[in-house]
Design a protein around this motif. Structure first.
Motif, PDB file in Angstrom:
ATOM      1  N   ARG A   1      48.526  25.160  32.120  1.00 25.59           N
ATOM      2  CA  ARG A   1      47.425  25.694  31.604  1.00 25.59           C
ATOM      3  C   ARG A   1      46.057  25.240  32.208  1.00 25.59           C
ATOM      4  O   ARG A   1      45.170  25.834  32.681  1.00 25.59           O
ATOM      5  CB  ARG A   1      47.443  25.465  30.220  1.00 25.59           C
ATOM      6  CG  ARG A   1      46.313  26.242  29.353  1.00 25.59           C
ATOM      7  CD  ARG A   1      46.516  25.641  27.877  1.00 25.59           C
ATOM      8  NE  ARG A   1      46.490  24.275  27.719  1.00 25.59           N
ATOM      9  CZ  ARG A   1      45.267  23.571  27.742  1.00 25.59           C
ATOM     10  NH1 ARG A   1      43.851  24.454  27.956  1.00 25.59           N
ATOM     11  NH2 ARG A   1      45.029  22.234  27.676  1.00 25.59           N
TER      12      ARG A   1
ATOM     13  N   LYS B   1      45.428  26.204  36.035  1.00 26.58           N
ATOM     14  CA  LYS B   1      45.219  27.555  35.763  1.00 26.58           C
ATOM     15  C   LYS B   1      43.718  27.725  35.563  1.00 26.58           C
ATOM     16  O   LYS B   1      42.951  28.693  36.220  1.00 26.58           O
ATOM     17  CB  LYS B   1      45.920  28.463  35.001  1.00 26.58           C
ATOM     18  CG  LYS B   1      45.703  29.956  34.745  1.00 26.58           C
ATOM     19  CD  LYS B   1      46.570  30.742  33.853  1.00 26.58           C
ATOM     20  CE  LYS B   1      45.871  32.275  34.062  1.00 26.58           C
ATOM     21  NZ  LYS B   1      46.531  33.114  33.013  1.00 26.58           N
TER      22      LYS B   1
ATOM     23  N   HIS C   1      41.916  27.035  38.847  1.00 21.35           N
ATOM     24  CA  HIS C   1      42.277  27.773  40.043  1.00 21.35           C
ATOM     25  C   HIS C   1      41.228  28.622  40.583  1.00 21.35           C
ATOM     26  O   HIS C   1      40.526  29.199  39.784  1.00 21.35           O
ATOM     27  CB  HIS C   1      43.652  28.608  39.565  1.00 21.35           C
ATOM     28  CG  HIS C   1      44.226  29.243  40.744  1.00 21.35           C
ATOM     29  ND1 HIS C   1      45.098  28.768  41.559  1.00 21.35           N
ATOM     30  CD2 HIS C   1      44.044  30.639  41.159  1.00 21.35           C
ATOM     31  CE1 HIS C   1      45.516  29.330  42.580  1.00 21.35           C
ATOM     32  NE2 HIS C   1      44.950  30.394  42.341  1.00 21.35           N
TER      33      HIS C   1
ATOM     34  N   LEU D   1      51.351  29.791  39.669  1.00 22.02           N
ATOM     35  CA  LEU D   1      50.290  30.953  39.019  1.00 22.02           C
ATOM     36  C   LEU D   1      51.076  31.798  38.393  1.00 22.02           C
ATOM     37  O   LEU D   1      50.583  32.474  37.348  1.00 22.02           O
ATOM     38  CB  LEU D   1      49.177  30.984  40.081  1.00 22.02           C
ATOM     39  CG  LEU D   1      48.267  32.026  39.595  1.00 22.02           C
ATOM     40  CD1 LEU D   1      47.367  31.453  38.714  1.00 22.02           C
ATOM     41  CD2 LEU D   1      47.332  32.383  40.908  1.00 22.02           C
TER      42      LEU D   1
ATOM     43  N   SER E   1      50.735  32.667  34.578  1.00 14.71           N
ATOM     44  CA  SER E   1      50.287  34.130  34.023  1.00 14.71           C
ATOM     45  C   SER E   1      51.381  34.990  33.342  1.00 14.71           C
ATOM     46  O   SER E   1      50.657  35.843  32.369  1.00 14.71           O
ATOM     47  CB  SER E   1      49.697  34.919  35.318  1.00 14.71           C
ATOM     48  OG  SER E   1      48.923  34.024  36.167  1.00 14.71           O
TER      49      SER E   1
END
Length: 161
Positions: free
Chosen positions: A56, A59, A62, A116, A120
């Motif tokens: 998390r 992300k 990212h 990822l 997601s």
């Protein structure tokens, strides 16, 4: 007469010393319930909550990666062995830590494409993430969050002293 549900749940034979102590024990019990629900939900992805927390955080950064110290700072459970967790995520091909050619000790950790995609697909709107908190209506959850922030503010105020 106040509700005795918490006392019954933990099989307390005598009343709590005071309401503050009861509140602390209640939060610990809630945390345990919520954590169990999340662990059960994340097990279908073969992840622990701490691993999910790292994914998390990554992300949110990212496509950039972060240093290990940033992960340690942002982890919700501060006693987690972050480097061991990262190594497990590397072995699962969910994160990578390419070597830094200038400083071998400075790791730059980032999500792989597989990581990822996985993070997601994990639905934070899923009932397991709402857990037992879904027992509260919209107004109650706003009040709950306000009270949590008030307690956090008090803790942060005392840390500055």
């Amino acid at each position: 007469m106040p509700e005795q549900r918490l006392e019954q749940l933990i099989k307390l034979n005598h009343p709590f010393i005071n309401q503050n102590y009861k509140g602390v024990v209640g939060i610990i019990v809630l945390e345990s319930f919520i954590f169990q629900d999340l662990e059960n939900h994340l097990s279908q992805y073969k992840l622990t909550y701490q691993q999910f927390n790292i994914l998390r955080i990554l992300k949110g950064q990212h496509p950039n990666g972060v240093q290990l110290s940033v992960l340690k700072e942002r982890m919700l459970h501060k006693n987690s062995d972050v480097s061991r967790l990262v190594d497990r995520l590397v072995a699962m091909n969910l994160v990578e830590k390419p070597p830094n050619e200038f400083n071998k000790r400075k790791l730059h950790i980032q999500l792989t494409e597989e990581g990822l995609n996985l993070i997601s697909t994990i639905d934070i709107g899923h009932p397991a993430f709402q857990s037992i908190m879904s027992a509260l209506d919209d107004e109650e959850i706003l009040l709950f969050n306000k009270l949590v922030n008030k307690v956090i503010d008090q803790k942060l105020l005392h840390q500055k002293k």
